[in-house]
Design a protein around this motif. Structure first.
Motif, PDB file in Angstrom:
ATOM      1  N   ASP A 215       0.843  -1.201   0.000  1.00  0.00           N
ATOM      2  CA  ASP A 215       0.000   0.000   0.000  1.00  0.00           C
ATOM      3  C   ASP A 215       0.877   1.250   0.000  1.00  0.00           C
ATOM      4  O   ASP A 215       0.597   2.223  -0.704  1.00  0.00           O
ATOM      5  CB  ASP A 215      -0.913   0.016   1.235  1.00  0.00           C
ATOM      6  CG  ASP A 215      -2.124  -0.878   1.047  1.00  0.00           C
ATOM      7  OD1 ASP A 215      -2.458  -1.188  -0.113  1.00  0.00           O
ATOM      8  OD2 ASP A 215      -2.734  -1.281   2.062  1.00  0.00           O
ATOM      9  N   ALA A 216       1.952   1.205   0.830  1.00  0.00           N
ATOM     10  CA  ALA A 216       2.858   2.361   0.909  1.00  0.00           C
ATOM     11  C   ALA A 216       3.477   2.629  -0.462  1.00  0.00           C
ATOM     12  O   ALA A 216       3.593   3.777  -0.894  1.00  0.00           O
ATOM     13  CB  ALA A 216       3.942   2.110   1.947  1.00  0.00           C
ATOM     14  N   MET A 217       3.848   1.548  -1.139  1.00  0.00           N
ATOM     15  CA  MET A 217       4.457   1.685  -2.459  1.00  0.00           C
ATOM     16  C   MET A 217       3.510   2.414  -3.418  1.00  0.00           C
ATOM     17  O   MET A 217       3.912   3.348  -4.120  1.00  0.00           O
ATOM     18  CB  MET A 217       4.726   0.271  -2.974  1.00  0.00           C
ATOM     19  CG  MET A 217       5.863   0.155  -3.904  1.00  0.00           C
ATOM     20  SD  MET A 217       6.204  -1.579  -4.184  1.00  0.00           S
ATOM     21  CE  MET A 217       7.713  -1.716  -3.290  1.00  0.00           C
ATOM     22  N   ARG A 218       2.249   1.991  -3.408  1.00  0.00           N
ATOM     23  CA  ARG A 218       1.262   2.645  -4.287  1.00  0.00           C
ATOM     24  C   ARG A 218       1.039   4.092  -3.867  1.00  0.00           C
ATOM     25  O   ARG A 218       0.948   4.987  -4.708  1.00  0.00           O
ATOM     26  CB  ARG A 218      -0.066   1.887  -4.249  1.00  0.00           C
ATOM     27  CG  ARG A 218      -0.017   0.546  -4.957  1.00  0.00           C
ATOM     28  CD  ARG A 218      -1.299  -0.224  -4.757  1.00  0.00           C
ATOM     29  NE  ARG A 218      -2.438   0.393  -5.417  1.00  0.00           N
ATOM     30  CZ  ARG A 218      -3.700   0.133  -5.132  1.00  0.00           C
ATOM     31  NH1 ARG A 218      -3.996  -0.742  -4.186  1.00  0.00           N
ATOM     32  NH2 ARG A 218      -4.682   0.731  -5.767  1.00  0.00           N
TER      33      ARG A 218
ATOM     34  N   LEU B 101       3.103   6.010  -2.525  1.00  0.00           N
ATOM     35  CA  LEU B 101       4.304   6.835  -2.733  1.00  0.00           C
ATOM     36  C   LEU B 101       4.745   6.860  -4.197  1.00  0.00           C
ATOM     37  O   LEU B 101       5.890   7.198  -4.505  1.00  0.00           O
ATOM     38  CB  LEU B 101       5.447   6.343  -1.839  1.00  0.00           C
ATOM     39  CG  LEU B 101       5.144   6.360  -0.337  1.00  0.00           C
ATOM     40  CD1 LEU B 101       6.268   5.749   0.453  1.00  0.00           C
ATOM     41  CD2 LEU B 101       4.881   7.779   0.160  1.00  0.00           C
TER      42      LEU B 101
ATOM     43  N   THR C 275       4.624   4.307  -6.749  1.00  0.00           N
ATOM     44  CA  THR C 275       5.161   3.159  -7.493  1.00  0.00           C
ATOM     45  C   THR C 275       4.077   2.117  -7.714  1.00  0.00           C
ATOM     46  O   THR C 275       3.338   1.786  -6.791  1.00  0.00           O
ATOM     47  CB  THR C 275       6.309   2.487  -6.709  1.00  0.00           C
ATOM     48  OG1 THR C 275       7.134   3.502  -6.190  1.00  0.00           O
ATOM     49  CG2 THR C 275       7.123   1.585  -7.595  1.00  0.00           C
TER      50      THR C 275
END
Lengths: 252, 280
Positions: free
Chosen positions: A122-125, A127, A129
């Protein structure tokens, strides 16, 4: 009955959806080259010892088991031919793929699954990516490049293993005859089959591993379950696909 | 002539209109409506499994609503596809429940991650380094650049999460249970940072929590840059002027149980809402 089938159908549907998204993303930027090379190192260099040992001993065992049957028919000189064809067509690709499925499909599922349950996906999305671009695509490309190479190494070491047993241990044939027979036995059909298979297996292993990782739920227990499922499903797909591809090549 | 870019900047940062979501047969959010105006703080309170985190994930486009409308920065984002959401997300800073730090990356790489990966931000490499150091200094963790998340305590990881959330200088900050699992002293430090990051750039803030004290700190204190400390909003004569712009949203089993100002929350006699007001 329908309720029993529902989770499997939904899982397969999600697998196809991930496959489609990954294929669609293949030509799209950004390409995370660093991640691709890291994965190549993990899968290729990391898997080399186990794949080498498996290839070597499967060739050695094949020569050992064949020795008695060939002696019965007085055809011991054909041992190189049998080892080479069996390894290049079937045993090399399948055993290498099973080793990599056990080692890396489970590894991908546990790594991505851990990221999923700790909200890193979720953090990746959030932020900027796309996890398919960043996690799935590099693993797919790396496996598709490295598995055929590992298979070639396993095939060669298997033939070396067969040579050690057939020529040095049991003296079934001469070294020159063994290598000559091995080399001449292989046709384009065998080579293309032996290289197509690991390429297809690689796609399945990487996508199954990533799919189970991406659909992990339920904390650490869920990660364990995803890891096991990824290894089992990838391995089953390997043996099913080897039959389908083999059947296709036999037909032509 | 109105400047569309400026009009967009002044638009309502977050608006939910009758948003519902179910996981399978189970409804998780039912007809949720609220809006957070520019510069406002919204504290979302609720028991476990009341839909707080799901609400934040909808606001970030990480989940898709079954029905209703979600507007972010004045744009109807309900039907946005993933690339359109990336554009929106570049203006939102987020702290996940457990920090959501990438455990294979160093603290420096974690904090610089949004600057390097949000394609719409275009930040020069030397600027990235400066902003990362500035953000980590903001949370007083300037010395941890080369460390990995596993080497830090839970509270420190949360502070790094805050540094990563503010590094892009976002227009909307979202915090998911920033104090969950922390001891009271560390929890207060974290909330002080939330207040500070809100007030330094007057950033619109949405914070999910199950602790009423967290909301109280957000509504009763402001960050004074001159003294570099938190000061109470209320003056001696009880006037909170224009400083306090905090509102509460209380969720009960996926429904809005309360939406209003701190004073209205204090006055509420709803037994569920009152449970959150018990201090200590």
């Amino acid at each position: 009955m329908l309720d029993l089938l529902k989770p499997a159908v939904i899982s397969f549907q999600e697998f196809l959806s991930l496959t489609a998204r990954t294929i669609r993303n293949l030509p799209r930027k950004p390409h995370y080259w660093d991640d691709i090379f890291i994965q190549m190192d993990i899968i290729g260099v990391g898997g080399l010892p186990v794949v080498s040992l498996t290839g070597f001993f499967s060739g050695a065992v094949m020569a050992l088991q064949m020795s008695r049957a060939l002696q019965t028919y007085g055809a011991t000189s054909q041992v190189g031919q049998i080892v080479a064809i069996t390894l290049v067509r079937e045993m090399g690709p399948v055993l290498t793929a099973l080793m990599i499925a056990g080692r890396n499909a489970s590894g991908m599922a546990s790594e991505i699954g851990s990221m999923k349950v700790t909200e890193q996906i979720d953090a990746m999305r959030a932020l900027g990516t796309d996890p398919v671009q960043k996690l799935v695509k590099p693993r797919l490309i790396a496996t598709a490049v490295v598995l055929p190479l590992l298979t070639i190494i396993a095939d060669f070491l298997g033939i070396v293993g067969g040579w050690i047993v057939a020529c040095l241990m049991l003296s079934l044939t001469t070294s020159a005859q063994y290598w000559n027979n091995s080399w001449r036995a292989l046709e384009y059909n065998d080579i293309s089959q032996g290289l197509l298979k690991p390429f297809v297996f690689a796609i399945v292993i990487a996508l199954v591993g990533c799919h189970y990782g991406m659909s992990t739920t339920g904390g650490t227990q869920g990660v364990g379950l995803a890891t096991t499922q990824a290894m089992v499903v990838a391995s089953v797909w390997v043996v099913v696909l080897t039959f389908i591809i083999g059947r296709f090549f036999v037909a032509i | 002539m109105a400047d569309p870019a400026n009009a967009n900047r002044s638009a309502i940062p977050l608006q939910f209109e009758n948003v519902s979501l179910s996981f399978g047969e189970e409804p998780v959010l039912k007809n949720i409506s609220f809006e957070v105006k520019k510069g406002e703080s919204l504290v979302v309170l609720g028991a476990a499994a009341s839909g707080k985190t799901v609400l934040l994930k909808l606001a970030l486009g990480l989940l898709r609503a079954d029905s209703g409308r979600i507007c972010v920065f004045g744009k109807d984002a309900t039907e946005f596809d993933e690339p359109a959401w990336y554009e929106i997300r570049s203006r939102i800073g987020v702290l996940f429940q457990e920090g959501g730090l990438f455990d294979s990356l160093t603290i420096e790489e974690n904090v610089s991650y949004p600057l390097r990966n949000h394609r719409s931000l275009h930040v020069a490499p030397e600027e990235i380094q400066r902003r990362v150091e500035e953000s980590l200094e903001f949370v007083e963790l300037g010395h941890t650049l080369a460390k990995f998340p596993a080497e830090l305590s839970g509270g420190m990881r949360r502070r790094v999460g805050i540094a990563r959330a503010i590094v892009t200088q976002p227009d909307l900050l979202i915090y998911d249970s920033p104090t969950a699992g922390l001891d009271p002293i560390t929890a207060n430090t974290i909330i002080a940072l939330v207040v500070k990051s809100r007030d330094v750039r007057h950033t619109t803030t949405v914070m999910v929590t199950h602790r009423f004290q967290d909301g109280e700190m957000l509504s009763r204190y402001y960050y004074d840059p001159r003294s570099a400390a938190l000061r109470p909003v209320l003056t001696d004569n009880g006037d909170d002027g224009e400083r306090s712009s905090t509102r509460y949203l209380v969720l009960r089993e996926g429904e809005v149980a309360f939406l209003g100002t701190p004073a209205e929350l204090e006055a509420s006699t709803d037994p569920y809402v009152s449970k959150f007001k018990r201090r200590g």
